[in-house]
Design an enzyme around this catalytic site. Sequence first.
Site, PDB file in Angstrom:
ATOM      1  N   PHE A 170       0.863  -1.183   0.000  1.00  0.00           N
ATOM      2  CA  PHE A 170       0.000   0.000   0.000  1.00  0.00           C
ATOM      3  C   PHE A 170       0.898   1.231   0.000  1.00  0.00           C
ATOM      4  CE2 PHE A 170      -2.441   3.473   1.763  1.00  0.00           C
ATOM      5  CZ  PHE A 170      -3.637   3.360   1.080  1.00  0.00           C
ATOM      6  N   ASP A 230       9.196   2.582   1.911  1.00  0.00           N
ATOM      7  CA  ASP A 230       8.032   3.354   2.360  1.00  0.00           C
ATOM      8  C   ASP A 230       7.876   3.150   3.863  1.00  0.00           C
ATOM      9  OD1 ASP A 230       5.494   4.232   3.075  1.00  0.00           O
ATOM     10  OD2 ASP A 230       4.551   3.588   1.197  1.00  0.00           O
ATOM     11  N   LYS A 240       2.708   9.463   8.460  1.00  0.00           N
ATOM     12  CA  LYS A 240       1.693   9.315   9.506  1.00  0.00           C
ATOM     13  C   LYS A 240       2.063   9.916  10.875  1.00  0.00           C
ATOM     14  CE  LYS A 240      -1.164   5.652   7.655  1.00  0.00           C
ATOM     15  NZ  LYS A 240      -0.724   5.049   6.390  1.00  0.00           N
TER      16      LYS A 240
HETATM   17  C1  LIG Z   1      -1.056   5.274   5.005  1.00  0.00           C
HETATM   18  C2  LIG Z   1       0.019   4.896   4.063  1.00  0.00           C
HETATM   19  C3  LIG Z   1       0.260   5.653   2.900  1.00  0.00           C
HETATM   20  C4  LIG Z   1      -0.620   6.790   2.483  1.00  0.00           C
HETATM   21  O1  LIG Z   1      -0.637   7.854   3.407  1.00  0.00           O
HETATM   22  P1  LIG Z   1      -1.766   8.983   3.298  1.00  0.00           P
HETATM   23  O2  LIG Z   1      -1.289  10.023   4.265  1.00  0.00           O
HETATM   24  O3  LIG Z   1      -3.060   8.361   3.681  1.00  0.00           O
HETATM   25  O4  LIG Z   1      -1.773   9.471   1.900  1.00  0.00           O
HETATM   26  C5  LIG Z   1       1.336   5.293   2.116  1.00  0.00           C
HETATM   27  N1  LIG Z   1       2.127   4.248   2.433  1.00  0.00           N
HETATM   28  C6  LIG Z   1       1.916   3.498   3.538  1.00  0.00           C
HETATM   29  C7  LIG Z   1       2.840   2.374   3.856  1.00  0.00           C
HETATM   30  C8  LIG Z   1       0.847   3.790   4.388  1.00  0.00           C
HETATM   31  O5  LIG Z   1       0.611   3.022   5.459  1.00  0.00           O
END
Ligand SMILES: *Cc1c(COP(=O)(O)O)cnc(C)c1O
Length: 401
Positions: free
Chosen positions: A139, A224, A253
């Site tokens: 994701f 990420d 986050k």
């Molecule tokens: C939540 C998340 C995103 C996206 O972040 P948003 O602030 O919702 O755009 C991208 N990569 C990972 C691994 C995430 O958990």
Amino acid sequence: MILSNEEVVAHSGALMHTYGRWPVAMVRGEGVWLWDADGNQYLDFAAGIAVTILGHSHPAVAEAIADQARTLLHCSNLFYIPQQVELANWLVNHSALDQVFFCNSGTEASEAAIKLARRWAYHNGVPERSTVITLEHSFHGRTLGALTATAQPKYQEGFGPLLGGVRHVPVGDVKALEEALDGTVCAVMMEMVQGEGGVMPVPTDYVQEVRALCDRRNVLLVIDEVQTGMGRTGTFFAYEQFGVEPDICTLAKGLANGVPVGAVLAKRPVAEAFVPGSHGSTFGGNPLAMRAALATVEVVEKERLWEKAARRGAYLRGRLANALGNHPHFREIRGMGLMIGVVLDEGASQVAEACLKRGLLVTVAGGNTVRLLPPLIVEEPEIDMAVERLSAAMHDVFGRE
Ligand SMILES: *Cc1c(COP(=O)(O)O)cnc(C)c1O
């Protein structure tokens, strides 16, 4: 005007229905606790979604935001912003990377990382290297580029055509990656623990093989850390526990304990592919978000919250194994630090709902995973209470089998 949960829900028709929401309106938070509009109190083991790492209404963050709002809320990136310089230096000093770009969310950080990887290839005279490889169940966000990178059909359904230049490979399959790494690839992008995918740590030996392959083929490794970063997994960045360093890494986050912010960090030779005008953001790195993030990282460092996440995470896992280990619908516990998935054979959403009714907030991730992401300041008695409520919720859903 104080509305009840029911009244807020009844008036919500002007909102697009993008979320499957619980019929509860949150109005106040303090530490690990949240209160809804009817005055019900919840133990927050979701922390937004891995956002409020210091708990709600942390005084240092609240004070920094209030002070900055009174001083300078916004200033464009046509000028230097001292707090941006300070936060970039902090992140560089606490990571394996050399330069930082600030944006406003995780998905924007993914977009910037992909753009930087492509620009790096272009900058090095190999513009045909534009493909990014990502892992199945990953994701990376919801905007079109990040959504294309996200290898989960449920997020992509109905939004085609997606963008080109992305290839997905199965986790752990070195052969498949070797085959996918042809002369059109500029980067491999991956999470260390797939969060939305179901709290699945990627095997360490695979991560190390990916790093070695990237080195051999002159391809960038993008990690990420939007969900895993900020101490969540027991080290400040999760990659530290895998024995690798990324060329590009993202954060978002937890970075400002709830104020929207994202960051892309890169090694200097990669970062240098961005030149004035090649990327930007109106709000990215604004003084308010930077102050909130500075206040957050100061507390993280002072209280060594990554160590606390490792210790409390081990404690939480032990308690969960004790309480649920023999339950017929329990399968396994996955995760690292305070990023934990309780995998069931069925009924994760029903269990999450039963938890809510018992005053415990959890989220559901891929498969049948009840995901626990408490603030990193959580204490043992609160963990005990959460485990009690979760096992009671399991009995509510499945009965006393
Ligand atoms: C939540 C998340 C995103 C996206 O972040 P948003 O602030 O919702 O755009 C991208 N990569 C990972 C691994 C995430 O958990």
